[in-house]
Design a protein around this motif. Structure first.
Motif, PDB file in Angstrom:
ATOM      1  N   LEU A   1      45.110 -11.681  79.566  1.00  0.00           N
ATOM      2  CA  LEU A   1      45.000 -10.890  78.336  1.00  0.00           C
ATOM      3  C   LEU A   1      44.593 -11.773  77.160  1.00  0.00           C
ATOM      4  O   LEU A   1      43.720 -11.408  76.354  1.00  0.00           O
ATOM      5  N   SER A   2      45.231 -12.938  77.054  1.00  0.00           N
ATOM      6  CA  SER A   2      44.905 -13.870  75.961  1.00  0.00           C
ATOM      7  C   SER A   2      43.466 -14.351  76.069  1.00  0.00           C
ATOM      8  O   SER A   2      42.772 -14.493  75.048  1.00  0.00           O
ATOM      9  N   LEU A   3      43.019 -14.603  77.297  1.00  0.00           N
ATOM     10  CA  LEU A   3      41.640 -15.019  77.511  1.00  0.00           C
ATOM     11  C   LEU A   3      40.662 -13.966  77.013  1.00  0.00           C
ATOM     12  O   LEU A   3      39.701 -14.276  76.298  1.00  0.00           O
ATOM     13  N   GLY A   4      40.892 -12.697  77.380  1.00  0.00           N
ATOM     14  CA  GLY A   4      39.998 -11.639  76.929  1.00  0.00           C
ATOM     15  C   GLY A   4      39.949 -11.525  75.421  1.00  0.00           C
ATOM     16  O   GLY A   4      38.879 -11.412  74.816  1.00  0.00           O
ATOM     17  N   VAL A   5      41.123 -11.586  74.785  1.00  0.00           N
ATOM     18  CA  VAL A   5      41.196 -11.473  73.323  1.00  0.00           C
ATOM     19  C   VAL A   5      40.518 -12.665  72.652  1.00  0.00           C
ATOM     20  O   VAL A   5      39.675 -12.509  71.750  1.00  0.00           O
ATOM     21  N   ALA A   6      40.869 -13.888  73.077  1.00  0.00           N
ATOM     22  CA  ALA A   6      40.388 -15.092  72.403  1.00  0.00           C
ATOM     23  C   ALA A   6      38.896 -15.317  72.624  1.00  0.00           C
ATOM     24  O   ALA A   6      38.161 -15.653  71.680  1.00  0.00           O
ATOM     25  N   HIS A   7      38.425 -15.153  73.856  1.00  0.00           N
ATOM     26  CA  HIS A   7      37.011 -15.393  74.129  1.00  0.00           C
ATOM     27  C   HIS A   7      36.130 -14.370  73.427  1.00  0.00           C
ATOM     28  O   HIS A   7      35.074 -14.715  72.869  1.00  0.00           O
ATOM     29  N   THR A   8      36.528 -13.105  73.427  1.00  0.00           N
ATOM     30  CA  THR A   8      35.749 -12.075  72.736  1.00  0.00           C
ATOM     31  C   THR A   8      35.702 -12.362  71.244  1.00  0.00           C
ATOM     32  O   THR A   8      34.644 -12.246  70.610  1.00  0.00           O
ATOM     33  N   THR A   9      36.836 -12.741  70.664  1.00  0.00           N
ATOM     34  CA  THR A   9      36.865 -13.045  69.231  1.00  0.00           C
ATOM     35  C   THR A   9      35.967 -14.225  68.898  1.00  0.00           C
ATOM     36  O   THR A   9      35.177 -14.172  67.939  1.00  0.00           O
ATOM     37  N   ALA A  10      36.072 -15.306  69.672  1.00  0.00           N
ATOM     38  CA  ALA A  10      35.231 -16.479  69.415  1.00  0.00           C
ATOM     39  C   ALA A  10      33.751 -16.130  69.531  1.00  0.00           C
ATOM     40  O   ALA A  10      32.930 -16.582  68.722  1.00  0.00           O
ATOM     41  N   SER A  11      33.394 -15.309  70.526  1.00  0.00           N
ATOM     42  CA  SER A  11      31.996 -14.911  70.710  1.00  0.00           C
ATOM     43  C   SER A  11      31.490 -14.109  69.517  1.00  0.00           C
ATOM     44  O   SER A  11      30.390 -14.352  69.005  1.00  0.00           O
ATOM     45  N   ILE A  12      32.300 -13.136  69.069  1.00  0.00           N
ATOM     46  CA  ILE A  12      31.885 -12.292  67.949  1.00  0.00           C
ATOM     47  C   ILE A  12      31.737 -13.112  66.676  1.00  0.00           C
ATOM     48  O   ILE A  12      30.755 -12.977  65.938  1.00  0.00           O
ATOM     49  N   VAL A  13      32.713 -13.994  66.413  1.00  0.00           N
ATOM     50  CA  VAL A  13      32.642 -14.822  65.203  1.00  0.00           C
ATOM     51  C   VAL A  13      31.400 -15.704  65.227  1.00  0.00           C
ATOM     52  O   VAL A  13      30.657 -15.790  64.233  1.00  0.00           O
ATOM     53  N   ALA A  14      31.137 -16.359  66.356  1.00  0.00           N
ATOM     54  CA  ALA A  14      30.009 -17.297  66.445  1.00  0.00           C
ATOM     55  C   ALA A  14      28.661 -16.605  66.275  1.00  0.00           C
ATOM     56  O   ALA A  14      27.672 -17.259  65.914  1.00  0.00           O
ATOM     57  N   LEU A  15      28.596 -15.296  66.520  1.00  0.00           N
ATOM     58  CA  LEU A  15      27.334 -14.565  66.424  1.00  0.00           C
ATOM     59  C   LEU A  15      27.254 -13.677  65.185  1.00  0.00           C
ATOM     60  O   LEU A  15      26.257 -12.971  64.996  1.00  0.00           O
ATOM     61  N   THR A  16      28.276 -13.717  64.334  1.00  0.00           N
ATOM     62  CA  THR A  16      28.308 -12.893  63.128  1.00  0.00           C
ATOM     63  C   THR A  16      27.563 -13.575  61.979  1.00  0.00           C
ATOM     64  O   THR A  16      27.644 -14.787  61.815  1.00  0.00           O
ATOM     65  N   ALA A  17      26.844 -12.768  61.203  1.00  0.00           N
ATOM     66  CA  ALA A  17      26.097 -13.229  60.023  1.00  0.00           C
ATOM     67  C   ALA A  17      24.964 -14.173  60.383  1.00  0.00           C
ATOM     68  O   ALA A  17      24.448 -14.897  59.524  1.00  0.00           O
ATOM     69  N   VAL A  18      24.533 -14.170  61.640  1.00  0.00           N
ATOM     70  CA  VAL A  18      23.408 -15.006  62.070  1.00  0.00           C
ATOM     71  C   VAL A  18      22.109 -14.239  61.817  1.00  0.00           C
ATOM     72  O   VAL A  18      21.983 -13.086  62.231  1.00  0.00           O
ATOM     73  N   PRO A  19      21.121 -14.840  61.128  1.00  0.00           N
ATOM     74  CA  PRO A  19      19.831 -14.168  60.932  1.00  0.00           C
ATOM     75  C   PRO A  19      19.179 -13.849  62.272  1.00  0.00           C
ATOM     76  O   PRO A  19      19.283 -14.626  63.227  1.00  0.00           O
ATOM     77  N   GLU A  20      18.515 -12.720  62.359  1.00  0.00           N
ATOM     78  CA  GLU A  20      17.915 -12.311  63.625  1.00  0.00           C
ATOM     79  C   GLU A  20      16.957 -13.349  64.218  1.00  0.00           C
ATOM     80  O   GLU A  20      16.931 -13.533  65.437  1.00  0.00           O
ATOM     81  N   PRO A  21      16.154 -14.056  63.409  1.00  0.00           N
ATOM     82  CA  PRO A  21      15.272 -15.063  64.011  1.00  0.00           C
ATOM     83  C   PRO A  21      16.013 -16.210  64.695  1.00  0.00           C
ATOM     84  O   PRO A  21      15.418 -16.945  65.477  1.00  0.00           O
ATOM     85  N   GLU A  22      17.307 -16.365  64.395  1.00  0.00           N
ATOM     86  CA  GLU A  22      18.090 -17.449  64.993  1.00  0.00           C
ATOM     87  C   GLU A  22      19.045 -16.941  66.074  1.00  0.00           C
ATOM     88  O   GLU A  22      19.922 -17.676  66.532  1.00  0.00           O
TER      89      GLU A  22
END
Length: 477
Positions: free
Chosen positions: A382-403
Motif C-alpha cells: 500500500l505504501s509503495l502504491g501511494v509513494a511511487h504514484t505521488t513521486a511520479s505525479i510531482v516529478a511530472l507536474t508543471a513540466v512544459p510540454e516540449p520537455e
C-alpha cells in the motif's frame, strides 16, 4: 514555447476523443506491463539459462547487469529523442527493438549472444519508457485526469511484477527458459500493429532537431559509470580501486555535463528545467522511494529463501501480496492527492514504509509467513502504491510540454539509480553485520540491520516530503 502537435486528439470534448484516450492509456499500460513482466521473469529464469548455456555465476549475472546499464545510461537520451523526433515514433522504434531482442534472446546459442541481446533490450527500454510516459502526459490534462492515468500506469507495475513472480517459474519449468523471451514476440507485434491507430504523434515542431551530442555522450557515460559502481560496490568493495575510479569518473563527467549544458545552444537537459521545484523534489523523492522498494524486495527474497527455506517460486507466491496491494495504494494515492495535495500524501507513504521496515527489523530465524510477513508485506505494498504514484505525479507536474519526454526519462532514471543504491545499501549492511556468515542467526541479524537502514531512508524521504508543494498544481480535470 508550446509544441505544435500533429494529428492531435483534443484533451477534452467528444465521446470519441474520450474513448481514444482510454484506448491509448490501455495500450501504454499494456506495453509497460510487458516490460516489467519481462524483467521479473528473466530473474527467475536466470538459473536455468546459466545451466543450459554453461555460464559461470559472474557471467550469468551480466544478463541482468548489461540490461540495467544500458537502460539506466540511455534514459535521458531516450526521453529527449522522443521530444525531438516524435513520441509515438520513438515508442514504435523501441517496440521494434524489443521484439528483435526478445527473438534473439529466445534462440540464443551462447552466453555472449544473450548478454548482447539483453544489453540491446536495455536500449529498447530506454526508448520505450520515457516515450510512453510522455505520450501519457500529453494525452491527459494535468491534474485529476492525469493523476488517474499515472495511477493506472503505476498500478500496472504492480500487476506486472506479480505476474512475473507467478508465471516465471511456471513458464521456465513447463516450456523452457527460451519461452520467457519468445512469448513477447507475438504480443509486441500486436502492440505495434495497434499503436498507430490509438496513439497520437507529438513533438515540438518549433524547435530545431539538433541533438546535444557532447551532452548526450557525457551524461550517458556518467550514468553508466554511476550505476555500475553502485551495483558492484558490495561485491568488489567500496574502497577498491575500480569502484573509486568509477565514482570519480562519474563525478567529473557530471561536472563536465553541467558546463556543456550551460554553454550549449540546444542542451539535452536545459538547466532551467532542473530548477523547477516539482522536478527537483519529485525526483529526489523518487530516488528514496526506489531505494526502499528495491532494497526491501531483495531482503524479502533473501530472507524467505535463505532463512525460511522457500523455493524461488514459493518465494514469489509469498511476496505477491506486496505488488497486489500496491495496485490499491496507487489509486488511493491519486485520489488523496487531488483532495489533500502532495505533501500529506507523500508523508503518509513514507511513514508507511518506515513503520513496515521497523516491523520487519524484528523478523525471527524461525519465522512464520502469516505471523511475521503477511501484514507487513501488505502494508509495504500500500505504501509503495501511494509513494511511487505521488513521486511520479510531482516529478511530472508543471513540466512544459516540449520537455515531457525529458521529464519522463529523468523520473525513470531517478528510480533506476535509487534502486541500485537501495540494493547496494542493504547488501552492504547485511553482509557487514553478518560478517559473511551463512549461519541462519547471523543471516537474520544482517537482514534485520538492513531493514533498520531502510527505516533511516524512510526518514530522509519524510524530510523531502516536507519540501513538496502543499497543494497539487493545476488540479483541473
Amino acid at each position: 514555447m508550446r509544441p505544435t502537435l500533429s494529428d492531435a486528439t483534443p484533451l477534452t470534448g467528444t465521446t470519441s476523443s474520450t474513448r481514444r484516450r482510454f484506448a491509448a492509456l490501455v495500450l501504454l499500460c499494456f506495453a509497460s506491463f510487458m516490460m516489467i513482466l519481462d524483467s521479473e521473469i528473466v530473474i527467475l529464469a536466470l538459473p536455468s539459462i546459466q545451466n543450459d548455456l554453461g555460464l559461470d555465476p559472474s557471467a550469468a549475472q551480466w544478463i541482468l547487469t548489461a540490461n540495467a546499464i544500458t537502460f539506466g545510461g540511455l534514459l535521458l537520451l531516450g526521453g529527449r529523442a522522443a521530444d525531438l523526433l516524435g513520441r509515438r515514433r520513438v515508442f514504435m522504434w523501441g517496440m521494434a527493438l524489443f521484439l528483435i531482442t526478445s527473438l534473439v534472446s529466445g534462440i540464443a546459442w551462447s552466453g555472449e549472444v544473450i548478454i548482447v541481446a539483453r544489453a540491446l533490450h536495455g536500449v529498447s527500454s530506454a526508448m520505450l519508457v520515457p516515450s510512453a510516459l510522455s505520450i501519457l502526459m500529453n494525452t491527459f490534462r494535468e491534474g485529476k485526469e492525469r493523476n488517474r492515468a499515472i495511477a493506472s500506469w503505476s498500478a500496472v507495475g504492480g500487476v506486472g511484477a506479480t505476474a512475473g513472480l507467478l508465471l516465471g517459474g511456471t513458464i521456465t519449468t513447463g516450456l523452457g527458459w527460451q519461452w520467457v523471451f519468445l512469448v513477447n514476440v507475438p504480443v509486441v507485434a500486436l502492440v505495434m500493429l495497434i499503436s498507430p491507430f490509438v496513439l497520437d504523434e507529438s513533438w515540438d515542431r518549433n524547435r530545431v532537431r539538433n541533438f546535444d551530442i557532447a551532452g548526450a555522450v557525457t551524461i550517458t557515460v556518467a550514468a553508466t559509470a554511476l550505476v555500475y559502481a553502485i551495483s558492484n560496490g558490495p561485491a568488489l568493495g567500496w574502497g577498491s580501486a575500480p569502484i573509486i575510479a568509477l565514482f570519480a569518473a562519474a563525478i567529473l563527467l557530471l561536472g563536465a555535463f553541467v558546463v556543456i549544458e550551460a554553454r550549449s545552444a540546444a542542451p539535452l537537459v536545459p538547466l532551467r528545467f532542473l530548477r523547477l521545484h516539482t522536478v527537483k523534489s519529485g525526483n529526489l523523492l523518487m530516488v528514496v522511494v526506489a531505494m526502499i522498494v528495491w532494497g526491501a524486495s531483495v531482503l524479502f527474497s533473501l530472507y524467505t529463501q535463505q532463512v525460511l527455506g522457500y523455493s524461488a517460486v514459493m518465494s514469489g507466491f509469498a511476496t505477491s501480496v506486496m505488488p497486489v496491494a500496491a495496485v490499491f495504494g496507487a489509486y488511493i494515492g491519486q485520489a488523496f492527492i487531488t483532495k489533500r495535495g502532495f505533501r500529506v500524501v507523500a508523508g503518509i507513504g513514507l511513514l508507511g514504509f518506515g513503520v513496515c521496515c521497523l516491523l520487519l527489523s524484528r523478523i525471527p530465524v524461525e519465522g512464520q509467513y502469516f505471523r511475521d510477513l503477511f501484514v507487513a508485506l501488505g502494508l509495504f505494498g500500500l505504501s509503495l502504491g501511494v509513494a511511487h504514484t505521488t513521486a511520479s505525479i510531482v516529478a511530472l507536474t508543471a513540466v512544459p510540454e516540449p520537455e515531457s519526454g525529458l521529464a519522463s526519462g529523468l523520473s525513470t532514471a531517478s528510480f533506476q539509480v535509487g534502486g541500485a543504491i537501495g540494493v547496494a545499501l542493504v547488501t552492504t549492511v547485511s553482509v557487514t553485520v553478518s560478517r559473511g556468515s551463512t549461519a541462519l542467526p547471523d543471516l537474520t541479524k544482517g537482514f534485520q540491520a538492513a531493514f533498520i537502514a531502510l527505516v533511516c531512508a524512510a526518514i530522509v524521504g519524510l524530510v523531502i516530503a516536507l519540501t513538496l508543494p502543499r497543494k497539487a498544481v493545476a488540479q483541473a480535470g
